[in-house]
Structures are given as C-alpha cells and as structure tokens.
Design a protein around this motif. Sequence first.
Motif, PDB file in Angstrom:
ATOM      1  N   ASN A  60       0.609  -1.472   0.132  1.00  0.00           N
ATOM      2  CA  ASN A  60      -0.056   0.017  -0.201  1.00  0.00           C
ATOM      3  C   ASN A  60       0.935   1.351   0.043  1.00  0.00           C
ATOM      4  O   ASN A  60       1.373   1.560   1.119  1.00  0.00           O
ATOM      5  CB  ASN A  60      -1.116   0.016   1.067  1.00  0.00           C
ATOM      6  CG  ASN A  60      -1.790   1.016   1.097  1.00  0.00           C
ATOM      7  OD1 ASN A  60      -1.869   2.173   0.430  1.00  0.00           O
ATOM      8  ND2 ASN A  60      -2.650   1.302   2.336  1.00  0.00           N
ATOM      9  N   LYS A  61       0.951   1.845  -1.071  1.00  0.00           N
ATOM     10  CA  LYS A  61       1.805   3.143  -1.311  1.00  0.00           C
ATOM     11  C   LYS A  61       1.171   4.403  -1.393  1.00  0.00           C
ATOM     12  O   LYS A  61       1.887   5.536  -1.448  1.00  0.00           O
ATOM     13  CB  LYS A  61       2.629   2.969  -2.757  1.00  0.00           C
ATOM     14  CG  LYS A  61       3.493   1.840  -2.841  1.00  0.00           C
ATOM     15  CD  LYS A  61       4.066   1.979  -4.122  1.00  0.00           C
ATOM     16  CE  LYS A  61       4.914   0.853  -4.654  1.00  0.00           C
ATOM     17  NZ  LYS A  61       4.403  -0.458  -4.549  1.00  0.00           N
ATOM     18  N   ARG A  62       0.110   4.310  -0.695  1.00  0.00           N
ATOM     19  CA  ARG A  62      -0.693   5.714  -0.785  1.00  0.00           C
ATOM     20  C   ARG A  62      -0.260   6.483   0.688  1.00  0.00           C
ATOM     21  O   ARG A  62      -0.141   6.005   1.616  1.00  0.00           O
ATOM     22  CB  ARG A  62      -2.239   5.362  -0.364  1.00  0.00           C
ATOM     23  CG  ARG A  62      -3.018   6.425  -0.432  1.00  0.00           C
ATOM     24  CD  ARG A  62      -4.799   6.130  -0.507  1.00  0.00           C
ATOM     25  NE  ARG A  62      -5.506   7.566  -0.376  1.00  0.00           N
ATOM     26  CZ  ARG A  62      -5.949   8.054   0.665  1.00  0.00           C
ATOM     27  NH1 ARG A  62      -5.686   7.639   1.748  1.00  0.00           N
ATOM     28  NH2 ARG A  62      -6.629   9.060   0.343  1.00  0.00           N
ATOM     29  N   LEU A  63      -0.246   7.838   0.164  1.00  0.00           N
ATOM     30  CA  LEU A  63       0.459   8.798   1.048  1.00  0.00           C
ATOM     31  C   LEU A  63      -0.764   9.653   1.438  1.00  0.00           C
ATOM     32  O   LEU A  63      -1.621  10.221   0.473  1.00  0.00           O
ATOM     33  CB  LEU A  63       1.699   9.691   0.702  1.00  0.00           C
ATOM     34  CG  LEU A  63       3.149   8.681   0.476  1.00  0.00           C
ATOM     35  CD1 LEU A  63       3.901   9.296  -0.095  1.00  0.00           C
ATOM     36  CD2 LEU A  63       3.169   7.988   1.758  1.00  0.00           C
ATOM     37  N   ILE A  64      -0.741  10.167   2.708  1.00  0.00           N
ATOM     38  CA  ILE A  64      -1.672  11.551   2.873  1.00  0.00           C
ATOM     39  C   ILE A  64      -0.958  12.345   3.553  1.00  0.00           C
ATOM     40  O   ILE A  64       0.038  12.658   4.082  1.00  0.00           O
ATOM     41  CB  ILE A  64      -2.373  10.746   4.292  1.00  0.00           C
ATOM     42  CG1 ILE A  64      -3.154   9.588   3.933  1.00  0.00           C
ATOM     43  CG2 ILE A  64      -3.641  12.096   4.679  1.00  0.00           C
ATOM     44  CD1 ILE A  64      -3.863   8.712   5.080  1.00  0.00           C
ATOM     45  N   TRP A  65      -1.123  13.592   2.639  1.00  0.00           N
ATOM     46  CA  TRP A  65      -0.558  14.960   2.769  1.00  0.00           C
ATOM     47  C   TRP A  65      -1.398  16.043   3.582  1.00  0.00           C
ATOM     48  O   TRP A  65      -2.590  15.983   3.540  1.00  0.00           O
ATOM     49  CB  TRP A  65      -0.203  15.632   1.486  1.00  0.00           C
ATOM     50  CG  TRP A  65       0.715  14.622   0.681  1.00  0.00           C
ATOM     51  CD1 TRP A  65       0.220  13.705  -0.175  1.00  0.00           C
ATOM     52  CD2 TRP A  65       2.054  14.970   0.284  1.00  0.00           C
ATOM     53  NE1 TRP A  65       1.260  12.967  -0.815  1.00  0.00           N
ATOM     54  CE2 TRP A  65       2.612  14.118  -0.409  1.00  0.00           C
ATOM     55  CE3 TRP A  65       2.882  16.039   0.898  1.00  0.00           C
ATOM     56  CZ2 TRP A  65       3.758  13.853  -1.080  1.00  0.00           C
ATOM     57  CZ3 TRP A  65       4.369  15.818   0.570  1.00  0.00           C
ATOM     58  CH2 TRP A  65       4.682  15.035  -0.402  1.00  0.00           C
ATOM     59  N   SER A  66      -0.846  16.853   4.459  1.00  0.00           N
ATOM     60  CA  SER A  66      -1.586  17.612   5.381  1.00  0.00           C
ATOM     61  C   SER A  66      -0.523  19.007   5.530  1.00  0.00           C
ATOM     62  O   SER A  66       0.644  18.856   5.664  1.00  0.00           O
ATOM     63  CB  SER A  66      -2.023  17.163   6.689  1.00  0.00           C
ATOM     64  OG  SER A  66      -1.046  16.585   7.515  1.00  0.00           O
ATOM     65  N   SER A  67      -1.136  20.078   5.849  1.00  0.00           N
ATOM     66  CA  SER A  67      -0.524  21.281   6.177  1.00  0.00           C
ATOM     67  C   SER A  67      -0.840  21.746   7.760  1.00  0.00           C
ATOM     68  O   SER A  67      -1.954  21.631   8.099  1.00  0.00           O
ATOM     69  CB  SER A  67      -0.868  22.299   5.189  1.00  0.00           C
ATOM     70  OG  SER A  67      -0.415  23.596   5.713  1.00  0.00           O
ATOM     71  N   SER A  68       0.132  22.249   8.503  1.00  0.00           N
ATOM     72  CA  SER A  68      -0.168  22.626   9.659  1.00  0.00           C
ATOM     73  C   SER A  68      -0.942  23.978   9.624  1.00  0.00           C
ATOM     74  O   SER A  68      -1.510  24.427  10.702  1.00  0.00           O
ATOM     75  CB  SER A  68       1.153  22.900  10.557  1.00  0.00           C
ATOM     76  OG  SER A  68       2.074  23.803   9.952  1.00  0.00           O
ATOM     77  N   ASP A  69      -0.833  24.767   8.581  1.00  0.00           N
ATOM     78  CA  ASP A  69      -1.513  25.776   8.605  1.00  0.00           C
ATOM     79  C   ASP A  69      -1.881  26.168   7.130  1.00  0.00           C
ATOM     80  O   ASP A  69      -0.987  26.680   6.559  1.00  0.00           O
ATOM     81  CB  ASP A  69      -0.627  26.904   9.207  1.00  0.00           C
ATOM     82  CG  ASP A  69      -1.469  28.280   9.339  1.00  0.00           C
ATOM     83  OD1 ASP A  69      -2.393  28.585   8.932  1.00  0.00           O
ATOM     84  OD2 ASP A  69      -0.956  29.344  10.098  1.00  0.00           O
ATOM     85  N   GLU A  70      -3.209  25.939   6.649  1.00  0.00           N
ATOM     86  CA  GLU A  70      -3.639  26.067   5.382  1.00  0.00           C
ATOM     87  C   GLU A  70      -4.035  27.567   5.090  1.00  0.00           C
ATOM     88  O   GLU A  70      -3.826  27.968   3.804  1.00  0.00           O
ATOM     89  CB  GLU A  70      -5.019  25.189   4.908  1.00  0.00           C
ATOM     90  CG  GLU A  70      -4.669  23.709   5.380  1.00  0.00           C
ATOM     91  CD  GLU A  70      -5.846  22.920   4.768  1.00  0.00           C
ATOM     92  OE1 GLU A  70      -6.978  23.703   4.438  1.00  0.00           O
ATOM     93  OE2 GLU A  70      -5.482  21.753   4.335  1.00  0.00           O
ATOM     94  N   SER A  71      -3.783  28.567   6.008  1.00  0.00           N
ATOM     95  CA  SER A  71      -4.007  29.817   5.679  1.00  0.00           C
ATOM     96  C   SER A  71      -2.697  30.317   4.953  1.00  0.00           C
ATOM     97  O   SER A  71      -2.608  31.426   4.538  1.00  0.00           O
ATOM     98  CB  SER A  71      -4.426  31.006   6.930  1.00  0.00           C
ATOM     99  OG  SER A  71      -3.210  30.698   7.783  1.00  0.00           O
ATOM    100  N   ILE A  72      -1.531  29.470   5.259  1.00  0.00           N
ATOM    101  CA  ILE A  72      -0.205  29.923   4.788  1.00  0.00           C
ATOM    102  C   ILE A  72       0.164  29.191   3.441  1.00  0.00           C
ATOM    103  O   ILE A  72       0.536  29.634   2.418  1.00  0.00           O
ATOM    104  CB  ILE A  72       0.818  29.646   5.655  1.00  0.00           C
ATOM    105  CG1 ILE A  72       0.689  30.407   7.007  1.00  0.00           C
ATOM    106  CG2 ILE A  72       2.298  30.076   5.342  1.00  0.00           C
ATOM    107  CD1 ILE A  72       1.474  30.489   8.215  1.00  0.00           C
ATOM    108  N   VAL A  73       0.145  27.757   3.707  1.00  0.00           N
ATOM    109  CA  VAL A  73       0.103  26.894   2.573  1.00  0.00           C
ATOM    110  C   VAL A  73      -0.591  25.558   2.515  1.00  0.00           C
ATOM    111  O   VAL A  73      -1.082  25.081   3.433  1.00  0.00           O
ATOM    112  CB  VAL A  73       1.650  26.390   2.607  1.00  0.00           C
ATOM    113  CG1 VAL A  73       2.069  25.758   3.732  1.00  0.00           C
ATOM    114  CG2 VAL A  73       2.123  25.657   1.436  1.00  0.00           C
ATOM    115  N   THR A  74      -1.235  25.453   1.335  1.00  0.00           N
ATOM    116  CA  THR A  74      -2.057  24.102   1.415  1.00  0.00           C
ATOM    117  C   THR A  74      -1.057  23.025   0.508  1.00  0.00           C
ATOM    118  O   THR A  74      -0.168  23.433  -0.177  1.00  0.00           O
ATOM    119  CB  THR A  74      -3.449  24.424   0.702  1.00  0.00           C
ATOM    120  OG1 THR A  74      -3.257  24.761  -0.713  1.00  0.00           O
ATOM    121  CG2 THR A  74      -4.221  25.544   1.325  1.00  0.00           C
ATOM    122  N   VAL A  75      -1.774  21.625   0.474  1.00  0.00           N
ATOM    123  CA  VAL A  75      -1.293  20.858  -0.213  1.00  0.00           C
ATOM    124  C   VAL A  75      -2.309  19.806  -0.673  1.00  0.00           C
ATOM    125  O   VAL A  75      -3.193  19.693   0.129  1.00  0.00           O
ATOM    126  CB  VAL A  75       0.065  20.091   0.631  1.00  0.00           C
ATOM    127  CG1 VAL A  75      -0.689  19.536   1.947  1.00  0.00           C
ATOM    128  CG2 VAL A  75       0.493  19.024   0.015  1.00  0.00           C
TER     129      VAL A  75
END
Length: 463
Positions: A60-75
């Motif tokens: 299972n190669k699936r990765l989950i991406w997240s940002s600590s502050d989406e007001s600064i940077v989203t992913v």
Amino acid sequence: MIFRRLLSAIFIVVFFFVSCDKEEVFIRVTDVSTNLSSVTIIEGDMQILDAAVVPTNASNKRLIWSSSDESIVTVDNNGMINAIKVGNAVITVRSEDGNKSVIINVAVIESWLSLSQNVIESSIKGGTYNIKVSASNAWSIHSQPLWVSTSLEGGEATGADSVTITVSVSQFTGTSPERSGEIIFKLNNKDRTDTLTINQNNLQFSDGDYVKVQSSVKGNGIDLVFLGDGYTIEDVRTGKFDDNLNEAIYHFFDIEPFRTYRDYFDVYIVYAYSEDSGISDHETTKNTKFSAKYESSNSTRMDIDHDVTFEYAKKAPLSSDLTETQITVITNSSRYAGTNWSYSDGMSISVVPVSNLQYPNDFRGLVQHEAAGHGFGRLADEYVENYSTIPESVKDELRKWQGWGFFKNVDLTNDLNTILWKHLIEDPAYSYVGAYEGGYTYASGVWRPETTSLMTYNVKYIN
C-alpha cells in the motif's frame, strides 16, 4: 450417470487449480522518505514535493498529505503545495499503512521586484542608462513613455542575481522646461511592481555628467573634483549651482602656492541633482544626493555620504585614483561650518557650505581652509579650542597621522634643531619661522611654525 461423472471431474480439476495457487504476501510500510527537509517558496507560487514509502515495493503506497496551517500553505493528495501568504508551516506526509510519517518545513517569503535605482535625471540631449533588475519571478515592462525605449521587455527570475537593461531616453525637443515619465516593471501574474521615474529637463547636463573646467599644461595632471549637494534642477537652471562651484574653484586657486602651481591641475565639476534644495540640520531633513548635514545646532562639523560622494567623483575621467584626488563638496547652505574627511591612504572629502559671513570666515576662507589646507595640503588645524596641555592619547593620534604623511605643520617639540620644519628655520629667507606654542586645537604641548595662518584663523595665507 455419465453427466454426474463429468461434473465430478470438472470439480476436481477446478479444486486442483485453486489449491495449487500461491498465497499473496502483504508487504508493510516501514518508513516514509523525502529528499527535502525544508522548502522556501515565494507567495503565490506552487511546487510539487516528492515523498515515497519505504520499502518501495510496499503493498500500500498511498500517502496522506496535510498542512499545519492552510492559511499559509495548502497541499493536495499529490504533494502539490500552494503558497498562500508569507509565513511558516509544516507539511506532514503520512503513510496510510503503518501510519509512518515525515515532515517538511515550508517558509513562504514575499515576492520581490527591485531596481538598482528608481530615478533617472536626463538632460535635453537624452542618453542611455544602465539599470539592474532583480526579481523573484518572471517579469515584464507593463508600460513606458513613448520617448523611452529599453533593451529588454521582460526577463526570467534572477534570484539573488540581477540582469542589466539599457534605458534609452530620446532628445528633448519640447518647449516646456522638463518632462517626466514612468517605466512600470511588473512580476508576471502577480501584483508586485516597481517604478523607474525618468525626469528629463532642457538643461545641457544630466545627473552624473561632468565638465572639465581646466586642463593641466604641466606635469601629469593633478585631479580636483568639485561636487554640489542640495542643488535641485531648478538651482541648476537658475545658475546657482554653476555660480557656487565656479566660485569655489576660483577661491581654491586664489592663495599661494596654488596660484603659482595652478597649471599642474585638472579640474572637474560633476553634476548631481538633489530632490530638495538646501541640506539637512538638527531640525530639518532634506533629501539630497550626498546627504550632507550639520552634526548639531552649535557645531561646525558636517557629515556626508562618503560612498555616494566617491561614486560621483569617479564619473570624471581621473588620471589617477581617489587616493590622489581632492574631492570638494559645496553644500547649498550659507551657515558657517566645514569639515574635511581624510583617509590614511590619501582619499579626501572636503564639505564646504557657501558661508555668508565676512572675512575671514567667508566662503573663500572655508574653501581654502578645508579643501586647500586640510584636504589637499594635509595640514592640521593650528587654532586652539582646548585651553589645556595636549593629552598623551591625542599625541599618539597625531604621531599616527604624521606617519601617514599628514599634519606636518605641527610638532610635539619646540627644539629648533629637531622640529619638523628645521630646514626652514635654517634658511635666512624664512627668518619669521619658529616654534609658537598652540595648535592641533590644544593650547600647550604642541607647536606651530608661525603666529598666524590659514589653519589658524582662515586668513588668506598658508604658512
């Protein structure tokens, strides 16, 4: 009966094939890797981040991406980050299997567009001017006057470097005193801009142009450069700039030995236009080319931007370098003051206002004292400000400067057999030369050659 046997045979074959198939092995994720630990990105830009599970053949190669502050940077789910605004955030990449993760620190910085200068002052004849452009992103020229052209219409991001473009200003044929226009530089797909203002007047000389007032006819030429600070285009148009600087040149040579040796000098005036007329003091700040100013309300000391002064002096075609060039900056002010800034290697800047006082503290006295005496002559002050004995620390300072070839008109001894000017004392033609106590601003412990001179009271006489 035959049908039943056939069905049994098929079942046995199918069962055989099923029972002989290998059991599939599920390979677990043990880690998540990335080749980045931190990223710097410009606001408004997008960038793909790379990450992968370990081992690479995990089931299972699936990765989950997240940002600590989406007001600064989203992913997004593919690792594409979008820089929203300036700030810092942390991107976390987590594996769906095993909950393994890695973080990438993201710094979002401002976009930039910067010009090496924002104003060009051009004369009636026009000309070409080189401007450096530094940009965080691809840029282009958004608009410009019809009478101006540029060697480039745009360019790529320069990063910490810059690109040079040539701005060409056409000859001014109008009847008005001046014309102005703006070249607007803009980052592509962004709101960031910078402006180059071009002021073209109907004067003969542009900012930075020079005039050779005098050419040497003897020797190899000794360079004198005269600049003016606090003179606007209007001050130049009315003739005030030329009048003041030419008067300063006249005063420089109107004293011996400069009068006798004038033919050895090359003399230049370099034009420099200021935004404001006059110079700064303790109460008022003026926007002038060389930032000349009075240090305080009751002081005759003056300061100036040395780097810009040297830059403009070098616009004249000097026969040597700045260590053998006397630079005099005439300031557009009538208040009595004046300062010479000497460097141990010989560089010198004399700052001289157009004093409106009577002799000997007039404009002539200041030019001759600061530029001819201190600057070119490397002479020390011979007047007294401190009615005390010269301290040891000041003696050490004096000896240091004398070791560099300065201030040979004062000495720390009155022994006529060893004093610095003993060769003059031994000459009957200089019977008036001796050792007179007081000099280098101290009343005792230091001696000068004569009772009075230019370096004592600004009188029109160099001892």
